[in-house]
Design an enzyme around this catalytic site. Structure first.
Site, short mmCIF file in Angstrom:
data_model
loop_
_atom_site.label_atom_id
_atom_site.label_comp_id
_atom_site.label_asym_id
_atom_site.label_seq_id
_atom_site.Cartn_x
_atom_site.Cartn_y
_atom_site.Cartn_z
N TYR A 116 0.85 -1.19 0.00
CA TYR A 116 0.00 0.00 0.00
C TYR A 116 0.88 1.24 0.00
O TYR A 116 1.80 1.37 0.82
CB TYR A 116 -0.91 -0.01 1.23
CG TYR A 116 -1.60 1.30 1.52
CD1 TYR A 116 -2.40 1.91 0.57
CD2 TYR A 116 -1.43 1.95 2.75
CE1 TYR A 116 -3.03 3.13 0.83
CE2 TYR A 116 -2.05 3.16 3.02
CZ TYR A 116 -2.86 3.74 2.06
OH TYR A 116 -3.46 4.95 2.32
N SER A 117 0.67 2.13 -0.95
CA SER A 117 1.34 3.42 -1.01
C SER A 117 2.86 3.22 -1.02
O SER A 117 3.39 2.61 -1.95
CB SER A 117 0.88 4.29 0.16
OG SER A 117 1.23 5.64 -0.02
N GLU A 118 3.60 3.70 -0.02
CA GLU A 118 5.05 3.51 0.01
C GLU A 118 5.40 2.02 -0.02
O GLU A 118 6.37 1.61 -0.66
CB GLU A 118 5.67 4.16 1.24
CG GLU A 118 7.19 4.02 1.31
CD GLU A 118 7.79 4.73 2.52
OE1 GLU A 118 8.06 5.94 2.40
OE2 GLU A 118 7.97 4.08 3.57
N ALA A 132 3.80 -0.27 -1.59
CA ALA A 132 3.66 -0.72 -2.97
C ALA A 132 4.89 -0.34 -3.78
O ALA A 132 5.37 -1.12 -4.62
CB ALA A 132 2.40 -0.14 -3.59
N HIS A 150 -7.19 7.90 -1.27
CA HIS A 150 -5.92 7.20 -1.05
C HIS A 150 -6.06 6.29 0.17
O HIS A 150 -5.49 6.55 1.24
CB HIS A 150 -4.81 8.23 -0.84
CG HIS A 150 -3.42 7.66 -0.91
ND1 HIS A 150 -2.81 7.34 -2.10
CD2 HIS A 150 -2.52 7.36 0.07
CE1 HIS A 150 -1.60 6.87 -1.86
NE2 HIS A 150 -1.40 6.87 -0.54
#
Length: 280
Positions: free
Chosen positions: A130-132, A134, A228
């Site tokens: 997820y986010s960072e 990912a 997000h």
């Protein structure tokens, strides 16, 4: 399939287990997956004004960016014109971030830490980031492919789920780390991928840029229509479960066939010598 779950910036394994909980429970109930949770090595304080946003302390990042206001570069990305394509947006974002470059040593340490987690659990064969997380997971997949090509070792990661992700990073020059973008490097992630994001995400461009560097015939996307976030509502979780119920068995079967073919190709062959030769 067993997934290594990597949280976003200012997250933790504990908090990500809660965030991902509804989807993880859905996949477990269908017999599709099990999960292991990890986190970055660097404990951090949330940015000013966001003290209550990221959940319970302690909070972590994979990247050691404790010097300076690194959250400021994300604030800039929120104001990039929506008319720009994903790759131009990422380049503009990176140009705005000069003076806050991530050191190559820091990035290498972050990747090595995730590889160490993989080594400690040989059952892991998938990534959920997820986010960072990912971005780290995507970079690890590219790095694993390069290491396998150099050493001949088998690759571990066979499938990845990216939630509100960002493209993998690469070295540039003596000290910079920049995103790998499709109009510069093409498709650099060749394994099957599933991309979950929302059309209302302020950082949608980064998720699209990640999708664009994945092999198009085995990359799938799902828009949950929100921001997000990791989707947790019953409707989205049920739909995601249905999609992955179809995708995961297909990808696992394809992976088994490829492994069997690779083993056959790499098997030593012994050639019989003609009669009257020199023996074995």
């Amino acid at each position: 399939m067993k997934f290594l779950c990597l949280p976003g910036a200012y997250g933790s394994a504990k908090n990500f287990k809660v965030q991902l909980g509804p989807l993880a429970e859905e996949l477990e109930s269908r017999g599709l997956a099990t999960f292991a949770y990890s986190q970055g090595a660097y404990e951090v304080e949330p940015p000013q004004g966001w003290e209550d946003y990221f959940g319970s302390r302690p909070l972590y990042r994979f990247l050691d960016t404790r010097q300076g206001d690194t959250f400021e570069t994300l604030r800039r990305l929120r104001h990039v014109p929506h008319s720009m394509n994903a790759e131009d947006t990422m380049r503009m974002f990176q140009s705005a971030g000069h003076g806050q470059d991530w050191h190559q040593r820091v990035w290498r340490e972050a990747l090595d830490g995730v590889f160490k987690t993989l080594d400690e659990d040989p059952e892991i064969d998938g990534i959920i980031g997820y986010s960072e997380g990912a971005m780290v997971g995507a970079s690890l997949i590219v790095e694993e492919a390069m290491r396998a090509e150099r050493s001949g070792c088998q690759r571990r990661i066979k499938f990845a789920i990216f939630i509100s992700g960002a493209p993998p990073l690469k070295f540039q020059g003596k000290d910079r780390i920049v995103a790998q973008l499709a109009d510069e490097v093409g498709s650099v992630i060749d394994i099957p991928t599933f991309h979950i994001f929302g059309c209302d995400d302020a950082f949608l461009s980064s998720a699209v840029a990640l999708f664009n560097v994945c092999r198009p015939d085995v990359a799938h996307m799902y828009d949950h229509g929100l921001g997000h976030i990791v989707p947790r509502d019953a409707e989205n979780v049920g739909l995601l479960g249905n999609i992955l119920q179809e995708l995961l068995p297909k990808f696992e079967e394809a992976s088994r066939k490829k492994a069997a073919l690779d083993a056959l190709v790499s098997r030593p062959r012994f050639m019989l010598k003609p009669r009257g030769g020199c023996g074995w």
